[in-house]
Design an enzyme around this catalytic site. Structure first.
Site, PDB file in Angstrom:
ATOM      1  N   ASP A 177      36.526   1.708 -36.577  1.00  0.00           N
ATOM      2  CA  ASP A 177      37.505   0.844 -36.500  1.00  0.00           C
ATOM      3  C   ASP A 177      38.458   1.047 -37.580  1.00  0.00           C
ATOM      4  OD1 ASP A 177      35.486  -1.104 -35.073  1.00  0.00           O
ATOM      5  OD2 ASP A 177      34.469  -0.329 -36.683  1.00  0.00           O
ATOM      6  N   HIS A 205      30.883  -4.634 -37.428  1.00  0.00           N
ATOM      7  CA  HIS A 205      31.587  -3.881 -36.213  1.00  0.00           C
ATOM      8  C   HIS A 205      31.535  -4.701 -34.992  1.00  0.00           C
ATOM      9  CE1 HIS A 205      32.436  -0.718 -33.777  1.00  0.00           C
ATOM     10  NE2 HIS A 205      31.384  -0.588 -32.930  1.00  0.00           N
TER      11      HIS A 205
HETATM   12  P1  NAD Z   1      24.172   6.652 -23.974  1.00  0.00           P
HETATM   13  O1  NAD Z   1      23.559   5.501 -23.199  1.00  0.00           O
HETATM   14  O2  NAD Z   1      25.241   7.551 -23.312  1.00  0.00           O
HETATM   15  O3  NAD Z   1      23.222   7.251 -24.903  1.00  0.00           O
HETATM   16  C1  NAD Z   1      22.308   6.491 -25.503  1.00  0.00           C
HETATM   17  C2  NAD Z   1      21.148   7.361 -25.500  1.00  0.00           C
HETATM   18  O4  NAD Z   1      20.183   6.924 -26.657  1.00  0.00           O
HETATM   19  C3  NAD Z   1      20.441   7.657 -24.195  1.00  0.00           C
HETATM   20  O5  NAD Z   1      20.179   9.075 -23.923  1.00  0.00           O
HETATM   21  C4  NAD Z   1      18.988   7.053 -24.263  1.00  0.00           C
HETATM   22  O6  NAD Z   1      18.172   7.657 -23.605  1.00  0.00           O
HETATM   23  C5  NAD Z   1      18.887   7.214 -25.901  1.00  0.00           C
HETATM   24  N1  NAD Z   1      18.028   6.020 -26.357  1.00  0.00           N
HETATM   25  C6  NAD Z   1      17.636   4.952 -26.210  1.00  0.00           C
HETATM   26  N2  NAD Z   1      16.641   4.412 -26.744  1.00  0.00           N
HETATM   27  C7  NAD Z   1      16.385   5.263 -27.647  1.00  0.00           C
HETATM   28  C8  NAD Z   1      15.339   5.513 -28.434  1.00  0.00           C
HETATM   29  N3  NAD Z   1      14.634   4.365 -28.849  1.00  0.00           N
HETATM   30  N4  NAD Z   1      15.230   6.692 -29.127  1.00  0.00           N
HETATM   31  C9  NAD Z   1      15.836   7.750 -28.956  1.00  0.00           C
HETATM   32  N5  NAD Z   1      16.903   7.728 -28.107  1.00  0.00           N
HETATM   33  C10 NAD Z   1      16.989   6.545 -27.312  1.00  0.00           C
HETATM   34  O7  NAD Z   1      25.206   5.531 -24.941  1.00  0.00           O
HETATM   35  P2  NAD Z   1      26.171   6.159 -25.966  1.00  0.00           P
HETATM   36  O8  NAD Z   1      27.570   5.972 -25.461  1.00  0.00           O
HETATM   37  O9  NAD Z   1      25.860   7.636 -26.740  1.00  0.00           O
HETATM   38  O10 NAD Z   1      26.179   4.885 -27.155  1.00  0.00           O
HETATM   39  C11 NAD Z   1      24.995   4.837 -28.091  1.00  0.00           C
HETATM   40  C12 NAD Z   1      25.056   3.631 -28.929  1.00  0.00           C
HETATM   41  O11 NAD Z   1      26.198   3.555 -29.809  1.00  0.00           O
HETATM   42  C13 NAD Z   1      25.236   2.088 -28.102  1.00  0.00           C
HETATM   43  O12 NAD Z   1      24.531   1.163 -28.437  1.00  0.00           O
HETATM   44  C14 NAD Z   1      26.755   2.093 -28.280  1.00  0.00           C
HETATM   45  O13 NAD Z   1      27.361   0.749 -28.182  1.00  0.00           O
HETATM   46  C15 NAD Z   1      27.176   2.566 -29.762  1.00  0.00           C
HETATM   47  N6  NAD Z   1      28.393   2.850 -30.061  1.00  0.00           N
HETATM   48  C16 NAD Z   1      28.676   2.681 -31.428  1.00  0.00           C
HETATM   49  C17 NAD Z   1      30.083   2.749 -31.959  1.00  0.00           C
HETATM   50  C18 NAD Z   1      30.422   2.347 -33.287  1.00  0.00           C
HETATM   51  O14 NAD Z   1      31.523   2.462 -33.997  1.00  0.00           O
HETATM   52  N7  NAD Z   1      29.351   1.881 -33.948  1.00  0.00           N
HETATM   53  C19 NAD Z   1      30.962   3.299 -31.050  1.00  0.00           C
HETATM   54  C20 NAD Z   1      30.677   3.733 -29.795  1.00  0.00           C
HETATM   55  C21 NAD Z   1      29.262   3.386 -29.379  1.00  0.00           C
HETATM   56  C1  LMR Z   2      33.199   0.856 -29.945  1.00  0.00           C
HETATM   57  O1  LMR Z   2      33.776   0.186 -30.611  1.00  0.00           O
HETATM   58  O2  LMR Z   2      33.794   1.610 -28.955  1.00  0.00           O
HETATM   59  C2  LMR Z   2      31.921   0.874 -29.776  1.00  0.00           C
HETATM   60  O3  LMR Z   2      31.302  -0.230 -30.428  1.00  0.00           O
HETATM   61  C3  LMR Z   2      31.290   0.488 -28.385  1.00  0.00           C
HETATM   62  C4  LMR Z   2      31.652  -0.733 -27.761  1.00  0.00           C
HETATM   63  O4  LMR Z   2      30.776  -1.540 -27.463  1.00  0.00           O
HETATM   64  O5  LMR Z   2      32.661  -1.585 -28.129  1.00  0.00           O
END
Ligand code: NAD
Ligand code: LMR
Length: 366
Positions: A177, A205
């Site tokens: 962000d 967030h």
């Molecule tokens: P994704 O689905 O591509 O990958 C997530 C991975 O986590 C998968 O491979 C899944 O098998 C694994 N997983 C699920 N449960 C698990 C567990 N208990 N232990 C270990 N591995 C596990 O998703 P992504 O695009 O990589 O996003 C991951 C997370 O990050 C989501 O919750 C998304 O919303 C979040 N995210 C946060 C931010 C931020 O700014 N904070 C930004 C983008 C995404």
């Molecule tokens: C983001 O900010 O891009 C991530 O937290 C993914 C989402 O769900 O918005």
């Protein structure tokens, strides 16, 4: 002559690397989209610097173990000199073993039309288990970054189950962000991103976060003066940063991944290598500063001193009426989120104060 001095420089670099103790870096969700983008960059030294050898401890679900094998093969094929070992496991107690750092990415991402809080029931329970596993097997001073959503409340749940690890070691990521806010200001003013300083992300967030330009500078001048367009700030900038994740999902059909990995790199690099006088936003365990309730994970401006040490920036002017209302809205949302996961906290503890802190408080009071 030139060749031999180059060889000497290389030898000096590799002997410097050999002197640093290996950092054990655990990453959950390692085979997911963010994990895939993140691991190559950790491996090449972008997270902890070019002289820091790492051991990667990759954690996935049972189903994720097969794709994780492919990811591990690609790390191997990168022939990274800093990568000393890569392990793969679906057992967090093994994966967090002796970890110096844990990047918690594992969890479901949201799809179109969802809010991040809709992930609460699917993801928050994972963090109770992972908090326990960190407590069982990671180093006591492990540096934890929660990326998976809802990140602030996941951090609260994990920390509540890790009573032997100080809550200040847990952060939730709002650096994406923060970077988004910088990029929007740079786009509006024509300045380079590196010349936009002191932006702050307050709170969650989520769509209630408050991207605040009150203290921001553009090329050394107050951003509010340079932008000189309060309507743009309130009606375009703030909602755009708040909802950028959804905007990306709307455009690409999936959650941001490389920008999220990049933000995780920035967060950890600054925290561990230091970032001088540059302000960074991180969601940290609230100690009551700024009038925010203790015990929730709230994004605030910080200075990163290196080796995982940070300071809240508290010496700033009191927020004006608009900012105070924005900060209060995101504070209220985090309190609501905390109440939603109360059943996941040890003993339904609404303050989520880990036992060691309670013990310390009792000792101090005695
Ligand atoms: P994704 O689905 O591509 O990958 C997530 C991975 O986590 C998968 O491979 C899944 O098998 C694994 N997983 C699920 N449960 C698990 C567990 N208990 N232990 C270990 N591995 C596990 O998703 P992504 O695009 O990589 O996003 C991951 C997370 O990050 C989501 O919750 C998304 O919303 C979040 N995210 C946060 C931010 C931020 O700014 N904070 C930004 C983008 C995404
Ligand atoms: C983001 O900010 O891009 C991530 O937290 C993914 C989402 O769900 O918005």
């Amino acid at each position: 002559m030139l060749r031999s001095s180059l060889q000497m420089a290389r030898r000096a670099m590799s002997s410097a690397a050999a002197e640093l103790p290996i950092k054990k870096v655990a990453v959950t969700g390692a085979a997911g989209s963010i994990g895939y983008a993140l691991l190559m960059r950790i491996s090449s030294g972008q997270m902890f610097g070019p002289n820091q050898p790492v051991e990667l401890q990759l954690i996935e679900t049972e189903v994720g173990m097969k794709p994780l094998k492919g990811v591990t093969m690609e790390i191997m094929d990168g022939a990274f000199p800093l990568v000393r070992k890569v392990t793969q496991t679906s057992d967090p107690n093994v994966g967090f073993g002796d970890a110096d750092v844990a990047v918690l990415v594992g969890g479901k991402p949201r799809g179109p039309g969802m809010e991040r809080s809709d992930l609460m029931s699917a993801n928050a329970a994972i963090f109770a288990e992972q908090g326990k596993a960190l407590n069982n097997s990671a180093k006591r001073d492990v540096s934890v970054l929660v990326v998976a959503n809802p990140a602030n409340t996941n951090a609260l749940v994990a920390s509540a189950h890790a009573s032997d690890i100080d809550p200040s070691r847990f952060k939730a990521m709002t650096r994406l962000d923060h970077n988004r806010a910088i990029a929007q200001v740079a786009g509006k003013t024509g300045a380079m991103a590196g010349d936009v300083k002191k932006v702050v992300i307050w709170g969650n967030h989520s769509a209630t976060q408050y991207p605040d330009l009150s203290n921001a500078l553009v090329e050394g001048k107050p951003a509010l003066d340079v932008i000189n367009d309060i309507k743009w700030i309130r009606e375009e900038f703030i909602p755009r940063v708040q909802k950028r994740g959804a905007e990306i999902i709307g455009a690409s059909g999936r959650s941001s991944a490389s920008s999220a990995a990049s933000a995780a790199i920035d967060h950890m690099r600054d925290l561990h290598l230091g970032s001088g006088d540059s302000w960074q936003s991180m969601a940290i365990h609230s100690d009551g500063s700024y009038g925010i309730d203790t015990g929730i994970w709230f994004s605030v401006p910080c200075l990163c001193r290196g080796d995982g040490v940070y300071e809240r920036i508290v010496d700033i002017p009191a927020p004006d009426e608009f900012s105070a209302a924005m900060i209060d809205a995101t504070r209220k949302e985090l309190l609501e989120e905390r109440d939603t996961v109360r059943h996941l906290l040890p003993g339904g503890d609404v303050q989520a104060v880990p036992k060691t802190r309670k013990k310390r408080a009792r000792k101090a009071a005695a």
